[in-house]
Write a protein that holds these residues in place. Structure first.
Motif, PDB file in Angstrom:
ATOM      1  N   ILE A   1      31.365 -24.224 103.027  1.00 38.22           N
ATOM      2  CA  ILE A   1      32.571 -24.481 103.812  1.00 38.22           C
ATOM      3  C   ILE A   1      33.710 -24.971 102.920  1.00 38.22           C
ATOM      4  O   ILE A   1      34.879 -24.640 103.143  1.00 38.22           O
ATOM      5  CB  ILE A   1      32.268 -25.478 104.948  1.00 38.22           C
ATOM      6  N   THR A   2      33.393 -25.722 101.876  1.00 38.53           N
ATOM      7  CA  THR A   2      34.412 -26.153 100.921  1.00 38.53           C
ATOM      8  C   THR A   2      35.106 -24.948 100.303  1.00 38.53           C
ATOM      9  O   THR A   2      36.341 -24.903 100.193  1.00 38.53           O
ATOM     10  CB  THR A   2      33.770 -27.005  99.804  1.00 38.53           C
ATOM     11  N   ARG A   3      34.344 -23.946  99.917  1.00 39.64           N
ATOM     12  CA  ARG A   3      34.910 -22.741  99.293  1.00 39.64           C
ATOM     13  C   ARG A   3      35.701 -21.897 100.292  1.00 39.64           C
ATOM     14  O   ARG A   3      36.764 -21.363  99.974  1.00 39.64           O
ATOM     15  CB  ARG A   3      33.791 -21.925  98.648  1.00 39.64           C
ATOM     16  N   ILE A   4      35.161 -21.795 101.517  1.00 36.32           N
ATOM     17  CA  ILE A   4      35.863 -21.053 102.569  1.00 36.32           C
ATOM     18  C   ILE A   4      37.195 -21.723 102.898  1.00 36.32           C
ATOM     19  O   ILE A   4      38.226 -21.058 103.089  1.00 36.32           O
ATOM     20  CB  ILE A   4      34.988 -20.956 103.832  1.00 36.32           C
ATOM     21  N   TYR A   5      37.193 -23.047 102.947  1.00 36.70           N
ATOM     22  CA  TYR A   5      38.412 -23.789 103.268  1.00 36.70           C
ATOM     23  C   TYR A   5      39.484 -23.534 102.201  1.00 36.70           C
ATOM     24  O   TYR A   5      40.653 -23.309 102.513  1.00 36.70           O
ATOM     25  CB  TYR A   5      38.103 -25.285 103.370  1.00 36.70           C
ATOM     26  N   PHE A   6      39.068 -23.563 100.935  1.00 31.74           N
ATOM     27  CA  PHE A   6      40.011 -23.309  99.840  1.00 31.74           C
ATOM     28  C   PHE A   6      40.591 -21.901  99.948  1.00 31.74           C
ATOM     29  O   PHE A   6      41.812 -21.709  99.836  1.00 31.74           O
ATOM     30  CB  PHE A   6      39.303 -23.481  98.492  1.00 31.74           C
ATOM     31  N   LYS A   7      39.732 -20.910 100.171  1.00 27.76           N
ATOM     32  CA  LYS A   7      40.205 -19.524 100.273  1.00 27.76           C
ATOM     33  C   LYS A   7      41.146 -19.350 101.458  1.00 27.76           C
ATOM     34  O   LYS A   7      42.141 -18.623 101.373  1.00 27.76           O
ATOM     35  CB  LYS A   7      39.011 -18.569 100.406  1.00 27.76           C
ATOM     36  N   GLY A   8      40.831 -20.017 102.551  1.00 29.75           N
ATOM     37  CA  GLY A   8      41.697 -19.922 103.718  1.00 29.75           C
ATOM     38  C   GLY A   8      43.051 -20.559 103.501  1.00 29.75           C
ATOM     39  O   GLY A   8      44.088 -19.978 103.832  1.00 29.75           O
ATOM     40  N   MET A   9      43.050 -21.752 102.927  1.00 32.89           N
ATOM     41  CA  MET A   9      44.307 -22.459 102.685  1.00 32.89           C
ATOM     42  C   MET A   9      45.205 -21.719 101.689  1.00 32.89           C
ATOM     43  O   MET A   9      46.423 -21.741 101.823  1.00 32.89           O
ATOM     44  CB  MET A   9      44.028 -23.874 102.181  1.00 32.89           C
ATOM     45  N   THR A  10      44.615 -21.090 100.698  1.00 27.86           N
ATOM     46  CA  THR A  10      45.432 -20.320  99.762  1.00 27.86           C
ATOM     47  C   THR A  10      45.810 -18.971 100.370  1.00 27.86           C
ATOM     48  O   THR A  10      46.898 -18.452 100.131  1.00 27.86           O
ATOM     49  CB  THR A  10      44.696 -20.113  98.424  1.00 27.86           C
ATOM     50  N   GLY A  11      44.930 -18.420 101.204  1.00 23.98           N
ATOM     51  CA  GLY A  11      45.186 -17.119 101.821  1.00 23.98           C
ATOM     52  C   GLY A  11      46.336 -17.116 102.805  1.00 23.98           C
ATOM     53  O   GLY A  11      47.076 -16.125 102.902  1.00 23.98           O
ATOM     54  N   ILE A  12      46.542 -18.207 103.537  1.00 22.91           N
ATOM     55  CA  ILE A  12      47.623 -18.235 104.522  1.00 22.91           C
ATOM     56  C   ILE A  12      49.002 -18.296 103.859  1.00 22.91           C
ATOM     57  O   ILE A  12      50.021 -18.135 104.532  1.00 22.91           O
ATOM     58  CB  ILE A  12      47.472 -19.395 105.526  1.00 22.91           C
ATOM     59  N   LYS A  13      49.018 -18.482 102.539  1.00 21.71           N
ATOM     60  CA  LYS A  13      50.299 -18.499 101.821  1.00 21.71           C
ATOM     61  C   LYS A  13      50.692 -17.115 101.301  1.00 21.71           C
ATOM     62  O   LYS A  13      51.678 -16.965 100.582  1.00 21.71           O
ATOM     63  CB  LYS A  13      50.236 -19.505 100.676  1.00 21.71           C
ATOM     64  N   ASP A  14      49.920 -16.101 101.673  1.00 28.02           N
ATOM     65  CA  ASP A  14      50.222 -14.721 101.292  1.00 28.02           C
ATOM     66  C   ASP A  14      51.297 -14.181 102.234  1.00 28.02           C
ATOM     67  O   ASP A  14      51.044 -13.955 103.420  1.00 28.02           O
ATOM     68  CB  ASP A  14      48.941 -13.876 101.382  1.00 28.02           C
ATOM     69  N   LEU A  15      52.499 -13.969 101.709  1.00 32.86           N
ATOM     70  CA  LEU A  15      53.621 -13.550 102.551  1.00 32.86           C
ATOM     71  C   LEU A  15      53.464 -12.145 103.098  1.00 32.86           C
ATOM     72  O   LEU A  15      54.080 -11.791 104.108  1.00 32.86           O
ATOM     73  CB  LEU A  15      54.934 -13.643 101.758  1.00 32.86           C
ATOM     74  N   ASP A  16      52.665 -11.311 102.452  1.00 26.83           N
ATOM     75  CA  ASP A  16      52.440  -9.967 102.977  1.00 26.83           C
ATOM     76  C   ASP A  16      51.659 -10.027 104.288  1.00 26.83           C
ATOM     77  O   ASP A  16      51.892  -9.234 105.210  1.00 26.83           O
ATOM     78  CB  ASP A  16      51.668  -9.105 101.960  1.00 26.83           C
ATOM     79  N   THR A  17      50.726 -10.947 104.362  1.00 27.67           N
ATOM     80  CA  THR A  17      49.907 -11.111 105.565  1.00 27.67           C
ATOM     81  C   THR A  17      50.574 -12.024 106.583  1.00 27.67           C
ATOM     82  O   THR A  17      50.514 -11.776 107.793  1.00 27.67           O
ATOM     83  CB  THR A  17      48.522 -11.692 105.197  1.00 27.67           C
ATOM     84  N   PHE A  18      51.204 -13.084 106.095  1.00 27.51           N
ATOM     85  CA  PHE A  18      51.828 -14.076 106.976  1.00 27.51           C
ATOM     86  C   PHE A  18      53.291 -14.281 106.580  1.00 27.51           C
ATOM     87  O   PHE A  18      53.622 -15.284 105.930  1.00 27.51           O
ATOM     88  CB  PHE A  18      51.073 -15.406 106.898  1.00 27.51           C
TER      89      PHE A  18
END
Length: 199
Positions: free
Chosen positions: A144-161
């Motif tokens: 879950i620690t790794r998933i949380y990191f990937k999620g938090m960095t992933g939501i900063k992708d302007l192409d997706t969000f």
């Protein structure tokens, strides 16, 4: 003078982006010559590198301060979110996205630093949540620690969000809600709901 340049450059990079801010812009903002900046930083890449890692250290210290306070683990997540948004100005630009696009080597080093810090921080948060009966005892903390990191960095992708559709506050708020609901006990859900009504 070097510290003042770093401070001014950091504010400008976060507000307007790493690509668009030039050495001339920084010099004009500070009412100094561009030569003065080059006395301390031989090129823009070095200035960005020092600015980025300096800001990272500042954020890390701020998170450490929050972790030392007597928040429950769910409150702690929201306190850290508020602190990060306040100092990274993510409502008006996406520094991490731009750093990855224009300065990928600096971005890669920053990601490694962030993962090391977040791994410890989130793992500690999860364990406290388990100990306090807020998170389920059977969760896999490392996963879950790794998933949380990937999620938090992933939501900063302007192409997706894209920021014109999703504010960074909205993304982080909803991601934390999603994260907590996936691991919380009934007591944890009640704590989350109480916290959200008080915000």
């Amino acid at each position: 003078m070097k510290c003042k340049i770093l401070e001014t450059a950091g504010e400008m990079f976060l507000s307007f982006g790493f690509k668009s801010v030039t050495m001339d812009d920084i010099a004009q903002k500070m009412s100094i010559s561009k030569k003065t900046i080059y006395t301390h930083f031989s090129n823009k890449r070095i200035l960005i590198e020092e600015t980025t890692f300096g800001l990272f250290q500042f954020i890390k210290c701020g998170i450490d301060d929050i972790r030392e306070k007597n928040y429950n683990p769910i409150e702690e997540l929201y306190e850290i979110k508020n602190f990060i948004l306040k100092h990274l100005k993510d409502e008006t630009s996406s520094p991490q996205y731009q750093l990855n696009k224009y300065y990928p080597k600096i971005h890669a080093t920053l990601m490694k630093k962030q993962f090391t810090v977040m791994q410890e921080c989130v793992a500690d948060n999860l364990q406290k949540g388990i100990d306090q009966g807020l998170f389920r005892k059977e969760i896999d903390v490392d996963f879950i620690t790794r998933i949380y990191f990937k999620g938090m960095t992933g939501i900063k992708d302007l192409d997706t969000f894209p920021l014109d559709t999703f504010s960074m506050n909205y993304l982080m708020e909803n991601y934390i809600d999603y994260h907590v609901r996936g691991i919380a006990t009934e007591k944890g859900i009640q704590t989350l709901e109480q916290l959200k009504t008080s915000i």
